[in-house]
Design a protein around this motif. Structure first.
Motif, PDB file in Angstrom:
ATOM      1  N   ALA A 128     -33.565   4.964 -34.231  1.00 58.42           N
ATOM      2  CA  ALA A 128     -33.794   3.525 -34.245  1.00 58.42           C
ATOM      3  C   ALA A 128     -33.361   2.832 -32.956  1.00 58.42           C
ATOM      4  O   ALA A 128     -34.062   1.952 -32.446  1.00 58.42           O
ATOM      5  N   ASP A 129     -32.207   3.226 -32.407  1.00 58.49           N
ATOM      6  CA  ASP A 129     -31.707   2.496 -31.240  1.00 58.49           C
ATOM      7  C   ASP A 129     -32.442   2.851 -29.948  1.00 58.49           C
ATOM      8  O   ASP A 129     -32.194   2.251 -28.909  1.00 58.49           O
ATOM      9  N   GLU A 130     -33.363   3.825 -30.008  1.00 57.82           N
ATOM     10  CA  GLU A 130     -34.165   4.130 -28.829  1.00 57.82           C
ATOM     11  C   GLU A 130     -35.410   3.247 -28.731  1.00 57.82           C
ATOM     12  O   GLU A 130     -36.088   3.231 -27.709  1.00 57.82           O
ATOM     13  N   ILE A 131     -35.688   2.509 -29.803  1.00 58.14           N
ATOM     14  CA  ILE A 131     -36.817   1.572 -29.789  1.00 58.14           C
ATOM     15  C   ILE A 131     -36.309   0.227 -29.275  1.00 58.14           C
ATOM     16  O   ILE A 131     -35.597  -0.495 -29.961  1.00 58.14           O
ATOM     17  N   LYS A 132     -36.667  -0.093 -28.046  1.00 59.33           N
ATOM     18  CA  LYS A 132     -36.208  -1.329 -27.411  1.00 59.33           C
ATOM     19  C   LYS A 132     -37.189  -2.474 -27.604  1.00 59.33           C
ATOM     20  O   LYS A 132     -36.805  -3.644 -27.606  1.00 59.33           O
ATOM     21  N   SER A 133     -38.463  -2.142 -27.732  1.00 63.47           N
ATOM     22  CA  SER A 133     -39.464  -3.190 -27.931  1.00 63.47           C
ATOM     23  C   SER A 133     -40.599  -2.647 -28.786  1.00 63.47           C
ATOM     24  O   SER A 133     -40.886  -1.442 -28.788  1.00 63.47           O
ATOM     25  N   ILE A 134     -41.232  -3.541 -29.525  1.00 63.03           N
ATOM     26  CA  ILE A 134     -42.392  -3.207 -30.351  1.00 63.03           C
ATOM     27  C   ILE A 134     -43.530  -4.121 -29.928  1.00 63.03           C
ATOM     28  O   ILE A 134     -43.400  -5.350 -29.965  1.00 63.03           O
ATOM     29  N   GLU A 135     -44.633  -3.516 -29.501  1.00 60.30           N
ATOM     30  CA  GLU A 135     -45.762  -4.310 -29.046  1.00 60.30           C
ATOM     31  C   GLU A 135     -46.767  -4.617 -30.158  1.00 60.30           C
ATOM     32  O   GLU A 135     -47.703  -5.389 -29.944  1.00 60.30           O
ATOM     33  N   HIS A 136     -46.598  -4.021 -31.327  1.00 60.79           N
ATOM     34  CA  HIS A 136     -47.413  -4.401 -32.485  1.00 60.79           C
ATOM     35  C   HIS A 136     -47.114  -5.868 -32.818  1.00 60.79           C
ATOM     36  O   HIS A 136     -45.966  -6.312 -32.750  1.00 60.79           O
ATOM     37  N   LYS A 137     -48.130  -6.599 -33.195  1.00 58.93           N
ATOM     38  CA  LYS A 137     -47.949  -8.017 -33.527  1.00 58.93           C
ATOM     39  C   LYS A 137     -47.371  -8.205 -34.919  1.00 58.93           C
ATOM     40  O   LYS A 137     -46.861  -9.285 -35.244  1.00 58.93           O
ATOM     41  N   GLN A 138     -47.457  -7.158 -35.735  1.00 58.71           N
ATOM     42  CA  GLN A 138     -46.970  -7.243 -37.117  1.00 58.71           C
ATOM     43  C   GLN A 138     -46.174  -5.981 -37.461  1.00 58.71           C
ATOM     44  O   GLN A 138     -46.515  -4.877 -37.034  1.00 58.71           O
ATOM     45  N   ILE A 139     -45.093  -6.149 -38.227  1.00 59.61           N
ATOM     46  CA  ILE A 139     -44.297  -5.028 -38.735  1.00 59.61           C
ATOM     47  C   ILE A 139     -44.265  -5.162 -40.255  1.00 59.61           C
ATOM     48  O   ILE A 139     -43.916  -6.211 -40.787  1.00 59.61           O
ATOM     49  N   ILE A 140     -44.633  -4.077 -40.942  1.00 59.11           N
ATOM     50  CA  ILE A 140     -44.686  -4.104 -42.406  1.00 59.11           C
ATOM     51  C   ILE A 140     -43.597  -3.202 -42.981  1.00 59.11           C
ATOM     52  O   ILE A 140     -43.533  -2.012 -42.683  1.00 59.11           O
ATOM     53  N   PHE A 141     -42.749  -3.790 -43.785  1.00 56.49           N
ATOM     54  CA  PHE A 141     -41.632  -3.114 -44.447  1.00 56.49           C
ATOM     55  C   PHE A 141     -42.145  -2.565 -45.773  1.00 56.49           C
ATOM     56  O   PHE A 141     -42.533  -3.318 -46.664  1.00 56.49           O
ATOM     57  N   VAL A 142     -42.176  -1.233 -45.925  1.00 59.68           N
ATOM     58  CA  VAL A 142     -42.851  -0.576 -47.044  1.00 59.68           C
ATOM     59  C   VAL A 142     -41.841  -0.035 -48.045  1.00 59.68           C
ATOM     60  O   VAL A 142     -40.933   0.718 -47.681  1.00 59.68           O
ATOM     61  N   GLU A 143     -42.033  -0.361 -49.322  1.00 60.59           N
ATOM     62  CA  GLU A 143     -41.061   0.061 -50.328  1.00 60.59           C
ATOM     63  C   GLU A 143     -41.156   1.542 -50.676  1.00 60.59           C
ATOM     64  O   GLU A 143     -40.131   2.219 -50.798  1.00 60.59           O
ATOM     65  N   ASN A 144     -42.370   2.075 -50.837  1.00 55.56           N
ATOM     66  CA  ASN A 144     -42.522   3.425 -51.365  1.00 55.56           C
ATOM     67  C   ASN A 144     -43.115   4.406 -50.354  1.00 55.56           C
ATOM     68  O   ASN A 144     -44.074   4.085 -49.649  1.00 55.56           O
ATOM     69  N   LEU A 145     -42.554   5.603 -50.328  1.00 55.99           N
ATOM     70  CA  LEU A 145     -42.920   6.612 -49.335  1.00 55.99           C
ATOM     71  C   LEU A 145     -44.381   7.036 -49.425  1.00 55.99           C
ATOM     72  O   LEU A 145     -45.010   7.345 -48.407  1.00 55.99           O
ATOM     73  N   GLU A 146     -44.950   7.066 -50.630  1.00 56.26           N
ATOM     74  CA  GLU A 146     -46.339   7.485 -50.820  1.00 56.26           C
ATOM     75  C   GLU A 146     -47.297   6.694 -49.935  1.00 56.26           C
ATOM     76  O   GLU A 146     -48.301   7.217 -49.444  1.00 56.26           O
ATOM     77  N   MET A 147     -46.983   5.425 -49.700  1.00 59.75           N
ATOM     78  CA  MET A 147     -47.872   4.578 -48.903  1.00 59.75           C
ATOM     79  C   MET A 147     -47.941   5.042 -47.457  1.00 59.75           C
ATOM     80  O   MET A 147     -48.982   4.932 -46.809  1.00 59.75           O
ATOM     81  N   MET A 148     -46.850   5.567 -46.946  1.00 57.47           N
ATOM     82  CA  MET A 148     -46.774   5.911 -45.525  1.00 57.47           C
ATOM     83  C   MET A 148     -47.798   6.975 -45.132  1.00 57.47           C
ATOM     84  O   MET A 148     -48.268   7.010 -43.996  1.00 57.47           O
ATOM     85  N   ALA A 149     -48.153   7.861 -46.065  1.00 53.32           N
ATOM     86  CA  ALA A 149     -49.119   8.918 -45.772  1.00 53.32           C
ATOM     87  C   ALA A 149     -50.538   8.542 -46.155  1.00 53.32           C
ATOM     88  O   ALA A 149     -51.475   9.318 -45.929  1.00 53.32           O
ATOM     89  N   ASN A 150     -50.720   7.357 -46.721  1.00 50.31           N
ATOM     90  CA  ASN A 150     -52.039   6.980 -47.228  1.00 50.31           C
ATOM     91  C   ASN A 150     -52.488   5.603 -46.754  1.00 50.31           C
ATOM     92  O   ASN A 150     -53.219   4.898 -47.456  1.00 50.31           O
ATOM     93  N   LEU A 151     -52.069   5.214 -45.568  1.00 50.12           N
ATOM     94  CA  LEU A 151     -52.410   3.886 -45.057  1.00 50.12           C
ATOM     95  C   LEU A 151     -53.917   3.639 -45.012  1.00 50.12           C
ATOM     96  O   LEU A 151     -54.376   2.547 -45.365  1.00 50.12           O
ATOM     97  N   PRO A 152     -54.735   4.622 -44.579  1.00 50.51           N
ATOM     98  CA  PRO A 152     -56.185   4.357 -44.505  1.00 50.51           C
ATOM     99  C   PRO A 152     -56.825   4.084 -45.863  1.00 50.51           C
ATOM    100  O   PRO A 152     -57.916   3.500 -45.927  1.00 50.51           O
ATOM    101  N   ALA A 153     -56.182   4.527 -46.943  1.00 51.07           N
ATOM    102  CA  ALA A 153     -56.765   4.380 -48.269  1.00 51.07           C
ATOM    103  C   ALA A 153     -56.426   3.042 -48.920  1.00 51.07           C
ATOM    104  O   ALA A 153     -56.960   2.710 -49.976  1.00 51.07           O
ATOM    105  N   LEU A 154     -55.546   2.257 -48.309  1.00 49.48           N
ATOM    106  CA  LEU A 154     -55.184   0.956 -48.867  1.00 49.48           C
ATOM    107  C   LEU A 154     -56.294  -0.057 -48.637  1.00 49.48           C
ATOM    108  O   LEU A 154     -56.976  -0.032 -47.602  1.00 49.48           O
ATOM    109  N   ASN A 155     -56.460  -0.964 -49.574  1.00 45.31           N
ATOM    110  CA  ASN A 155     -57.466  -2.031 -49.471  1.00 45.31           C
ATOM    111  C   ASN A 155     -56.793  -3.245 -48.820  1.00 45.31           C
ATOM    112  O   ASN A 155     -56.305  -4.145 -49.486  1.00 45.31           O
TER     113      ASN A 155
END
Length: 288
Positions: A128-155
């Motif tokens: 975590a401390d090696e990330i000094k900047s994030i150029e993405h305009k949005q950051i999404i905090f995700v509750e469940n791990l299953e979502m992390m591997a299936n992002l393209p399948a979300l509506n």
């Protein structure tokens, strides 16, 4: 010496500054056998002033800590290995300093663009401390791990523009939540839109309200909690009394949260992110 024994020593050495005796508990016996501290007699451990000083010096030598004034903070296994044979002794989890991140179209971090993984994966564990900047305009905090591997399948709604997805973690020590929360809050600087994607349940609303997010990613139709395709009995709603009470006492719930909460109370049901994924439930973005 682990934290439990360290804290025990602190209590006893501060209490008996000239020496004395303590009840022969398991911790006292461990202290005697492992450090040669004191003498055992009739259910007690007796120690002198000189033995007290010797123990303080031994702890200082072993842990580089003053037992009378310092707090015991678990170190990494690498740090432990510098001066201990047992590198695991009261070390923190190896993954404690790492966060799990993912994206749909490449990572934009520290001024660099990293191509998206060609394989289906949970994402990338990074320190975590090696990330000094994030150029993405949005950051999404995700509750469940299953979502992390299936992002393209979300509506997903059209307002999302290749956000950075950050896994919240769970109660397991190796995936604890504290690092992810701290990482997420670190970028609460008006340069990124902070979004929470949680379950459609009271606890999910509570997470959204307390994680420093500005927006909630959730089903457009909150009445989807009824979920007619699920024939088995609802159980999760009845396990969330603490979150329900939290929301009932929350002043001025955001409109979408209020609407969703009322639907949950009316139907006595909840909906997990896995259902949103499996049934392609349309998601929307709502101001918190």
């Amino acid at each position: 010496m682990n934290k439990q024994l360290f804290d025990y020593c602190k209590r006893q050495l501060l209490k008996q500054r000239q020496g004395g005796s303590v009840k022969l508990t398991a911790l006292a016996r461990t202290l005697h056998h492992q450090y040669g501290f004191g003498e055992i007699d009739r259910g007690s451990l007796h120690f002198s002033y000189d033995q007290r000083i010797s123990l303080i010096r031994e702890i200082q030598k072993q842990l580089k800590l003053d037992v009378l004034t310092d707090e015991y903070v678990p170190q990494s296994r690498r740090e432990n290995a510098l001066h201990r044979r047992n590198e695991k002794d009261n070390s923190h989890a190896v993954c404690r300093d790492f966060v799990l991140i993912n994206s749909l179209d490449g990572l934009q971090l520290n001024g660099q663009v990293y191509p998206a993984n060609a394989f289906t994966s949970l994402g990338l564990y990074v320190k975590a401390d090696e990330i000094k900047s994030i150029e993405h305009k949005q950051i999404i905090f995700v509750e469940n791990l299953e979502m992390m591997a299936n992002l393209p399948a979300l509506n997903l709604p059209a307002q999302l523009d290749n956000p950075l997805w950050l896994y919240r973690g769970d109660i397991q020590e190796k995936q604890q939540t504290s690092t992810a929360y701290a990482f997420f809050k670190r970028f609460n600087n008006n340069q990124q839109q902070l979004i929470c994607f949680s379950d459609l349940d009271p606890a999910g609303i509570q997470i959204a309200l307390t994680c420093s997010a500005e927006y909630w990613l959730t089903p457009k139709d909150s009445s989807v909690v009824k979920f007619s395709q699920a024939k088995d009995a609802e159980q999760e709603f009845y396990k969330q009394n603490a979150a329900i009470q939290y929301l009932q006492h929350y002043k001025n719930l955001p409109d979408k949260c209020q609407m969703a909460f009322e639907s949950m109370l009316h139907n006595r049901k909840t909906l997990k992110q896995e259902h949103m994924l499996a049934h392609q439930i349309a998601l929307g973005l709502y101001k918190l």
